[in-house]
Design a protein around this motif. Sequence first.
Motif, PDB file in Angstrom:
ATOM      1  N   TRP A 185      37.834 106.772  90.157  1.00  0.00           N
ATOM      2  CA  TRP A 185      37.175 107.816  89.364  1.00  0.00           C
ATOM      3  C   TRP A 185      38.252 108.628  88.650  1.00  0.00           C
ATOM      4  O   TRP A 185      39.255 109.012  89.256  1.00  0.00           O
ATOM      5  N   PHE A 186      38.023 108.875  87.391  1.00  0.00           N
ATOM      6  CA  PHE A 186      38.819 109.779  86.584  1.00  0.00           C
ATOM      7  C   PHE A 186      37.868 110.844  86.018  1.00  0.00           C
ATOM      8  O   PHE A 186      36.658 110.672  86.026  1.00  0.00           O
ATOM      9  N   ARG A 187      38.445 111.914  85.500  1.00  0.00           N
ATOM     10  CA  ARG A 187      37.630 112.928  84.843  1.00  0.00           C
ATOM     11  C   ARG A 187      38.390 113.508  83.660  1.00  0.00           C
ATOM     12  O   ARG A 187      39.623 113.490  83.620  1.00  0.00           O
ATOM     13  N   GLN A 188      37.623 114.014  82.712  1.00  0.00           N
ATOM     14  CA  GLN A 188      38.229 114.604  81.529  1.00  0.00           C
ATOM     15  C   GLN A 188      37.441 115.836  81.124  1.00  0.00           C
ATOM     16  O   GLN A 188      36.244 115.753  80.795  1.00  0.00           O
ATOM     17  N   ALA A 189      38.118 116.975  81.160  1.00  0.00           N
ATOM     18  CA  ALA A 189      37.523 118.234  80.737  1.00  0.00           C
ATOM     19  C   ALA A 189      37.802 118.438  79.252  1.00  0.00           C
ATOM     20  O   ALA A 189      38.766 117.868  78.719  1.00  0.00           O
ATOM     21  N   PRO A 190      37.013 119.244  78.557  1.00  0.00           N
ATOM     22  CA  PRO A 190      37.231 119.476  77.130  1.00  0.00           C
ATOM     23  C   PRO A 190      38.642 119.968  76.841  1.00  0.00           C
ATOM     24  O   PRO A 190      39.126 120.903  77.491  1.00  0.00           O
ATOM     25  N   GLY A 191      39.301 119.329  75.897  1.00  0.00           N
ATOM     26  CA  GLY A 191      40.641 119.743  75.500  1.00  0.00           C
ATOM     27  C   GLY A 191      41.742 119.331  76.449  1.00  0.00           C
ATOM     28  O   GLY A 191      42.897 119.712  76.249  1.00  0.00           O
ATOM     29  N   LYS A 192      41.389 118.566  77.469  1.00  0.00           N
ATOM     30  CA  LYS A 192      42.393 118.144  78.445  1.00  0.00           C
ATOM     31  C   LYS A 192      42.493 116.627  78.492  1.00  0.00           C
ATOM     32  O   LYS A 192      41.589 115.915  78.059  1.00  0.00           O
ATOM     33  N   ARG A 228      42.653 112.904  80.307  1.00  0.00           N
ATOM     34  CA  ARG A 228      41.937 112.278  81.410  1.00  0.00           C
ATOM     35  C   ARG A 228      42.826 112.293  82.648  1.00  0.00           C
ATOM     36  O   ARG A 228      43.999 111.933  82.587  1.00  0.00           O
ATOM     37  N   GLU A 229      42.248 112.708  83.780  1.00  0.00           N
ATOM     38  CA  GLU A 229      43.050 112.816  84.994  1.00  0.00           C
ATOM     39  C   GLU A 229      42.425 112.017  86.129  1.00  0.00           C
ATOM     40  O   GLU A 229      41.205 111.873  86.227  1.00  0.00           O
ATOM     41  N   PHE A 230      43.292 111.536  86.979  1.00  0.00           N
ATOM     42  CA  PHE A 230      42.889 110.753  88.142  1.00  0.00           C
ATOM     43  C   PHE A 230      42.188 111.646  89.159  1.00  0.00           C
ATOM     44  O   PHE A 230      42.600 112.787  89.389  1.00  0.00           O
ATOM     45  N   VAL A 231      41.158 111.087  89.798  1.00  0.00           N
ATOM     46  CA  VAL A 231      40.438 111.811  90.856  1.00  0.00           C
ATOM     47  C   VAL A 231      40.601 111.102  92.200  1.00  0.00           C
ATOM     48  O   VAL A 231      41.043 111.692  93.176  1.00  0.00           O
ATOM     49  N   ALA A 232      40.240 109.817  92.248  1.00  0.00           N
ATOM     50  CA  ALA A 232      40.303 109.080  93.515  1.00  0.00           C
ATOM     51  C   ALA A 232      40.207 107.590  93.239  1.00  0.00           C
ATOM     52  O   ALA A 232      39.670 107.176  92.210  1.00  0.00           O
ATOM     53  N   LEU A 233      40.770 106.783  94.157  1.00  0.00           N
ATOM     54  CA  LEU A 233      40.660 105.336  94.034  1.00  0.00           C
ATOM     55  C   LEU A 233      40.384 104.695  95.388  1.00  0.00           C
ATOM     56  O   LEU A 233      40.705 105.272  96.438  1.00  0.00           O
ATOM     57  N   ALA A 234      39.821 103.505  95.329  1.00  0.00           N
ATOM     58  CA  ALA A 234      39.571 102.725  96.546  1.00  0.00           C
ATOM     59  C   ALA A 234      39.906 101.266  96.249  1.00  0.00           C
ATOM     60  O   ALA A 234      39.418 100.695  95.277  1.00  0.00           O
ATOM     61  N   VAL A 259      47.297 105.657  89.668  1.00  0.00           N
ATOM     62  CA  VAL A 259      46.681 106.864  89.111  1.00  0.00           C
ATOM     63  C   VAL A 259      46.693 106.927  87.592  1.00  0.00           C
ATOM     64  O   VAL A 259      46.232 107.910  87.019  1.00  0.00           O
ATOM     65  N   HIS A 260      47.212 105.924  86.924  1.00  0.00           N
ATOM     66  CA  HIS A 260      47.377 105.986  85.472  1.00  0.00           C
ATOM     67  C   HIS A 260      46.231 105.276  84.761  1.00  0.00           C
ATOM     68  O   HIS A 260      45.938 104.108  85.042  1.00  0.00           O
ATOM     69  N   PRO A 261      45.599 105.938  83.803  1.00  0.00           N
ATOM     70  CA  PRO A 261      44.479 105.304  83.095  1.00  0.00           C
ATOM     71  C   PRO A 261      44.823 103.956  82.466  1.00  0.00           C
ATOM     72  O   PRO A 261      43.981 103.059  82.422  1.00  0.00           O
ATOM     73  N   PHE A 262      46.069 103.789  81.987  1.00  0.00           N
ATOM     74  CA  PHE A 262      46.425 102.543  81.306  1.00  0.00           C
ATOM     75  C   PHE A 262      46.412 101.337  82.245  1.00  0.00           C
ATOM     76  O   PHE A 262      46.425 100.193  81.802  1.00  0.00           O
TER      77      PHE A 262
END
Length: 121
Positions: free
Chosen positions: A33-40, A42-48, A103-106
């Motif tokens: 799971w990643f999340r992205q807030a407005p103007g920020k 995308r950041e890592f949240v958790a992985l399995a 943790v990296h989106p790429f």
Amino acid sequence: QVQLVESGGGLVQAGGSLRLSCAASGRSYVMAWFRQAPGKEREFVALARRNGGSIYYADSVKGRFTISRDNAKNILYLQMNSLTPDDTAVYYCAASTQLSATVHPFQYDNWGQGTQVTVSS
């Protein structure tokens, strides 16, 4: 190509809980799971991970969020408790064919469309 469909987002008051789900069309070594807030960014949240089942959380959610996966059904979950307004973001499910993905989106090949989580104060 694995298709991912998230569900479970919504509006909740601070201190409340939500459970996100991500249905996958196939199997992947790592789901996250990643999340992205407005103007920020995308950041890592958790992985399995599928093999061995190791789990990893971002420090910002550790102790409040729980990630789990049902490998038989190819579904990823994120139980979110003690939510705060800082958790407000679009939450994305991601899947990787790389066993070493972290943790990296790429590092992730496939992404869902995202589900909005809004936490009111």
